[in-house]
Write a protein that holds these residues in place. Sequence first.
Motif, mmCIF file in Angstrom:
data_model
loop_
_atom_site.group_PDB
_atom_site.id
_atom_site.type_symbol
_atom_site.label_atom_id
_atom_site.label_comp_id
_atom_site.label_asym_id
_atom_site.label_seq_id
_atom_site.Cartn_x
_atom_site.Cartn_y
_atom_site.Cartn_z
ATOM 1 N N SER A 139 0.823 -1.208 0.000
ATOM 2 C CA SER A 139 0.000 0.000 0.000
ATOM 3 C C SER A 139 0.856 1.255 0.000
ATOM 4 N N ALA A 140 1.996 1.205 0.709
ATOM 5 C CA ALA A 140 2.869 2.382 0.794
ATOM 6 C C ALA A 140 3.722 2.565 -0.445
ATOM 7 N N ASN A 141 4.053 1.475 -1.141
ATOM 8 C CA ASN A 141 5.060 1.556 -2.186
ATOM 9 C C ASN A 141 4.530 1.418 -3.612
ATOM 10 N N LEU A 142 3.276 0.992 -3.773
ATOM 11 C CA LEU A 142 2.711 0.860 -5.108
ATOM 12 C C LEU A 142 1.703 1.976 -5.374
ATOM 13 N N ASP A 143 1.665 2.440 -6.606
ATOM 14 C CA ASP A 143 0.639 3.425 -6.944
ATOM 15 C C ASP A 143 -0.720 2.730 -6.966
ATOM 16 N N PRO A 144 -1.817 3.468 -6.856
ATOM 17 C CA PRO A 144 -3.147 2.851 -6.752
ATOM 18 C C PRO A 144 -3.483 1.897 -7.883
ATOM 19 N N GLU A 145 -3.023 2.205 -9.105
ATOM 20 C CA GLU A 145 -3.340 1.334 -10.230
ATOM 21 C C GLU A 145 -2.681 -0.032 -10.086
ATOM 22 N N ARG A 146 -1.411 -0.039 -9.718
ATOM 23 C CA ARG A 146 -0.704 -1.317 -9.556
ATOM 24 C C ARG A 146 -1.240 -2.083 -8.360
ATOM 25 N N LEU A 147 -1.573 -1.388 -7.283
ATOM 26 C CA LEU A 147 -2.101 -2.070 -6.105
ATOM 27 C C LEU A 147 -3.445 -2.717 -6.422
ATOM 28 N N ALA A 148 -4.249 -2.061 -7.257
ATOM 29 C CA ALA A 148 -5.561 -2.601 -7.625
ATOM 30 C C ALA A 148 -5.447 -3.779 -8.593
ATOM 31 N N ASP A 149 -4.308 -3.873 -9.286
ATOM 32 C CA ASP A 149 -4.066 -4.988 -10.198
ATOM 33 C C ASP A 149 -3.601 -6.179 -9.357
ATOM 34 N N ARG A 150 -4.448 -7.183 -9.241
ATOM 35 C CA ARG A 150 -4.142 -8.300 -8.347
ATOM 36 C C ARG A 150 -2.818 -8.978 -8.702
ATOM 37 N N GLY A 151 -2.574 -9.159 -9.999
ATOM 38 C CA GLY A 151 -1.327 -9.790 -10.425
ATOM 39 C C GLY A 151 -0.114 -8.967 -10.048
ATOM 40 N N ALA A 152 -0.201 -7.638 -10.224
ATOM 41 C CA ALA A 152 0.921 -6.762 -9.892
ATOM 42 C C ALA A 152 1.163 -6.732 -8.390
ATOM 43 N N ALA A 153 0.081 -6.716 -7.606
ATOM 44 C CA ALA A 153 0.225 -6.698 -6.156
ATOM 45 C C ALA A 153 0.870 -7.985 -5.658
#
Length: 343
Positions: free
Chosen positions: A101-115
Motif C-alpha cells: 500500500s505504501a510503495n505501489l501506486d493505486p493502479e498497480r495495487l488494484a491490479d491483483r497480479g501486480a500486487a
Amino acid sequence: MLVKTYRAKTTSEALALVRGELGERACIVETRRVSDGVEVVAAAERPGARITAPRAHAAAAAYVPQPAATALDPAAERLRDDLLGHGFSAVLAERIAAAASANLDPERLADRGAALAYARDLVALWIPSGQPAPIKGTRVLVVVGSPGVGKTTTIAKLAAREITIEGRKVVLASADDRRLGGAEQIEAYARVFGVPFKLVRDRRDLDSARDLAGSKGTLFVDTPGVARGDLAGMERLAQLLAGVRRDEIELLLAADRDAEALADTVKCFAALRAGALGATRADEALRPGALLTALTRAGLPVRHVGGGPNVPEDIEMADSRRLAAWAVPAPGVPPTLVGVEAQ
C-alpha cells in the motif's frame, strides 16, 4: 515500509546514505562485503512514500517484525487475504500488504497480479538462501529435526547427489540409537552407495567419522528425532554436537505444517545452534506460505527443499526466488515448486 539497498566504499558512507534518505530511525537489516565496498539493506516506515518494488537481484535480508499497521485500503486488504489463503501468518500478511500500500501506486495495487508480484519480490528479499561458502577440509552436514520429518531420506538424497554429481568421497553416519532400525536405515543406504558407515555414540565417534571422510570427502550425520518437550533428548544431542560448527548443522522443517508449529520447532531446536534450515514434504504443502513465514522469522539461510521419496531426484537446492514464486503464485497458478512435483 521501505526496504532499500545501498552501496558505498565504506560502512560509514553507506550508513550516511541510509540516514540521509530514510532518516535516523531506519533499521539496518543486513550489512555485507561486496567487491567494490559494502552493501547495506535498510528498512524504514515512511507513510506516503513511493518506491518501486524490490528488484529480483536485491540482497536477501531477514524479515524484521514491525509494529502493527494502520487500517488497509480495500486493494491492500485483498492482497492480505490472498496471502492468508496461501498460508502466511496474519502478522506477515498484514506487513506485506501495508508495504504494498505504501510503495505501489493505486493502479498497480488494484491490479491483483501486480500486487502479488510485489509481495513475491518482497518475500524473496526476506529469505536468505544458498549453500555455505567453500571450505578447506572435510565437509560435514549434521541433519536435525523432529521425529518423522525426513532426516534419513534427506541425507540419502544429498549423499547420492554428492556421489553422482560432484564425485566426492562420502561417509554416512548415524547417531540415531533411539528409534528401532534408525541407524540400520542409513547403514543400508551406505551399502547401496558403496560408501563407509559409522555409528556415532559420542564426540570421539564423530571425530573418527570426520577423519574417515578425509580432507576431500563429505560426512553426513543422521540424528534421532527429538520431540517437543523432550529436554533430555535435546540435551544429549546438544552435547554430541558441541564441537560441530553452526554452518555444519541443518534443521529440517516440514513444509506441510502451519506457521505457528514451524516457529515452535525453530524455537525448540535453538539449543542445537543450527546455522541453516532445510525443508521436507514440499509436495504435500497445500499452503506453502506457512513455511515461508517460518523462514522469514528464523532469519537463517535455507539450503534444501525436498518432496517425495525418490533418491536423489526429489530435492532442490534452495533459491529464494523459486521459493517465493511457489508460496505467492500468480492468480490461477497452483503452488508448485520447480523440480518438486506437487501431488
